[in-house]
Design a protein around this motif. Sequence first.
Motif, mmCIF file in Angstrom:
data_model
loop_
_atom_site.group_PDB
_atom_site.id
_atom_site.type_symbol
_atom_site.label_atom_id
_atom_site.label_comp_id
_atom_site.label_asym_id
_atom_site.label_seq_id
_atom_site.Cartn_x
_atom_site.Cartn_y
_atom_site.Cartn_z
ATOM 1 N N LYS A 13 44.617 37.076 52.372
ATOM 2 C CA LYS A 13 45.099 38.394 52.780
ATOM 3 C C LYS A 13 45.038 39.341 51.579
ATOM 4 C CE LYS A 13 46.605 36.855 56.822
ATOM 5 N NZ LYS A 13 45.514 36.358 57.564
ATOM 6 N N GLU A 14 44.676 40.590 51.845
ATOM 7 C CA GLU A 14 44.649 41.602 50.787
ATOM 8 C C GLU A 14 46.085 41.944 50.412
ATOM 9 O OE1 GLU A 14 43.308 46.188 50.561
ATOM 10 O OE2 GLU A 14 41.777 44.798 51.330
ATOM 11 N N ALA A 46 46.492 29.362 41.396
ATOM 12 C CA ALA A 46 45.159 29.329 40.803
ATOM 13 C C ALA A 46 44.451 30.637 41.087
ATOM 14 C CB ALA A 46 44.352 28.173 41.383
ATOM 15 N N LEU A 47 43.787 31.158 40.075
ATOM 16 C CA LEU A 47 42.898 32.293 40.238
ATOM 17 C C LEU A 47 41.517 31.705 40.473
ATOM 18 C CD1 LEU A 47 42.543 35.376 40.126
ATOM 19 C CD2 LEU A 47 42.111 35.139 37.687
ATOM 20 N N ILE A 48 40.914 32.012 41.596
ATOM 21 C CA ILE A 48 39.642 31.405 41.974
ATOM 22 C C ILE A 48 38.539 32.443 41.910
ATOM 23 C CG2 ILE A 48 40.108 31.802 44.439
ATOM 24 C CD1 ILE A 48 38.568 29.205 45.005
ATOM 25 N N THR A 94 49.493 25.662 45.336
ATOM 26 C CA THR A 94 50.122 26.187 46.548
ATOM 27 C C THR A 94 49.771 27.649 46.799
ATOM 28 O OG1 THR A 94 52.130 26.727 45.311
ATOM 29 C CG2 THR A 94 52.053 24.571 46.425
ATOM 30 N N THR A 95 49.167 28.316 45.823
ATOM 31 C CA THR A 95 48.767 29.714 45.984
ATOM 32 C C THR A 95 47.418 29.930 45.317
ATOM 33 O OG1 THR A 95 51.070 30.418 45.888
ATOM 34 C CG2 THR A 95 49.413 32.116 45.555
ATOM 35 N N GLN A 130 39.006 49.153 40.041
ATOM 36 C CA GLN A 130 38.252 49.130 41.295
ATOM 37 C C GLN A 130 38.090 47.707 41.827
ATOM 38 O OE1 GLN A 130 34.632 51.365 40.871
ATOM 39 N NE2 GLN A 130 35.723 53.249 40.373
ATOM 40 N N GLU A 131 39.238 47.028 41.930
ATOM 41 C CA GLU A 131 39.212 45.669 42.450
ATOM 42 C C GLU A 131 40.321 45.451 43.469
ATOM 43 O OE1 GLU A 131 39.571 42.987 39.118
ATOM 44 O OE2 GLU A 131 41.739 43.182 39.064
ATOM 45 N N VAL A 132 40.062 44.500 44.335
ATOM 46 C CA VAL A 132 40.991 44.109 45.381
ATOM 47 C C VAL A 132 41.517 42.719 45.030
ATOM 48 C CG1 VAL A 132 41.170 43.521 47.833
ATOM 49 C CG2 VAL A 132 39.697 45.408 47.106
ATOM 50 N N THR A 133 42.799 42.505 45.208
ATOM 51 C CA THR A 133 43.378 41.179 45.027
ATOM 52 C C THR A 133 43.694 40.609 46.403
ATOM 53 O OG1 THR A 133 44.359 41.783 42.894
ATOM 54 C CG2 THR A 133 45.270 39.840 44.002
ATOM 55 N N LEU A 134 43.186 39.414 46.640
ATOM 56 C CA LEU A 134 43.441 38.694 47.891
ATOM 57 C C LEU A 134 44.209 37.427 47.551
ATOM 58 C CD1 LEU A 134 39.864 39.386 48.570
ATOM 59 C CD2 LEU A 134 41.403 39.816 50.436
ATOM 60 N N ARG A 135 45.100 37.013 48.441
ATOM 61 C CA ARG A 135 45.935 35.840 48.166
ATOM 62 C C ARG A 135 46.019 34.951 49.401
ATOM 63 N NH1 ARG A 135 51.010 37.927 46.296
ATOM 64 N NH2 ARG A 135 50.007 37.992 44.273
ATOM 65 N N LEU A 136 46.115 33.664 49.133
ATOM 66 C CA LEU A 136 46.381 32.686 50.185
ATOM 67 C C LEU A 136 47.535 31.810 49.719
ATOM 68 C CD1 LEU A 136 45.696 31.180 52.833
ATOM 69 C CD2 LEU A 136 44.174 29.733 51.478
#
Length: 196
Positions: free
Chosen positions: A159-160, A93-95, A136-137, A168-174
Amino acid sequence: MKINQNTVLQGQRVTLVPYTSAHVPRYHEWMQSEELQRLTASEPLSLEQEYEMQRSWQDDADSEDLKRFLRVGGSDVTYSSFFFSLPHHGCSALISILCWSGSRSLPKKPSYRGRGFGKEATLMMMSYGVRNLGITTFEAKIGQENEASICMFKKLHFKEVAVNSVFQEVTLRLDVSDQERRWLLEQTDHVEEKSY
C-alpha cells in the motif's frame, strides 16, 4: 550477509544466486545507464567503488542484507536486494529490485521485461525474509515515474504510505499479517533453498 552468503533460491522460472565479485562488472555496466540512474536515484560509481561495495556487503558479519542476482536460463537479468533495518526498529526490510538486462553497448532485452521475472524474484526474497529472518514489514521506495514498479508492488499487496515530492519517490509498505504470510508462502511453496 554472512548468514546467507551461500544461499541459492530456486524458483519455477528464475534462480537467485548470491551477489559475488563475478557479478560486479555486469552490475557496474548496467548502472552506467542514465535511465537506470534516474529510476534508482543513483549516482554512477567507479568499477573499483562497486567492487568495494560488494566486498563490504559480503564481509559484514552483522549484516542481514540479502543481495542476489536473478538468472533466467543462465543469463543474469536482474539484481535484487533486501536491506534489513537495525533490530531496534523491529523486523522490517527495505526491498529493492532492479530489472535490467543487456549493457550500454547492447540494448536491453525486451523479452525479459514485463514477463513476471521480477515479481517472482521479489516474492521469493520476501518469502525467504519472512521464513528465515522473521521479517514482518516490507518497504519499497520507488521513483514516482517508475509506474511499472509501483504497479508490481501494489499487485503484491503493498500500500502507498507516503510521497516525497523533494526526492520524487513513493513509499509503499506491506505489513505481514497472518493472512499475508499464508498468501506469500502459498505463492512460493515451490521455492527450494540450495547451497551455492
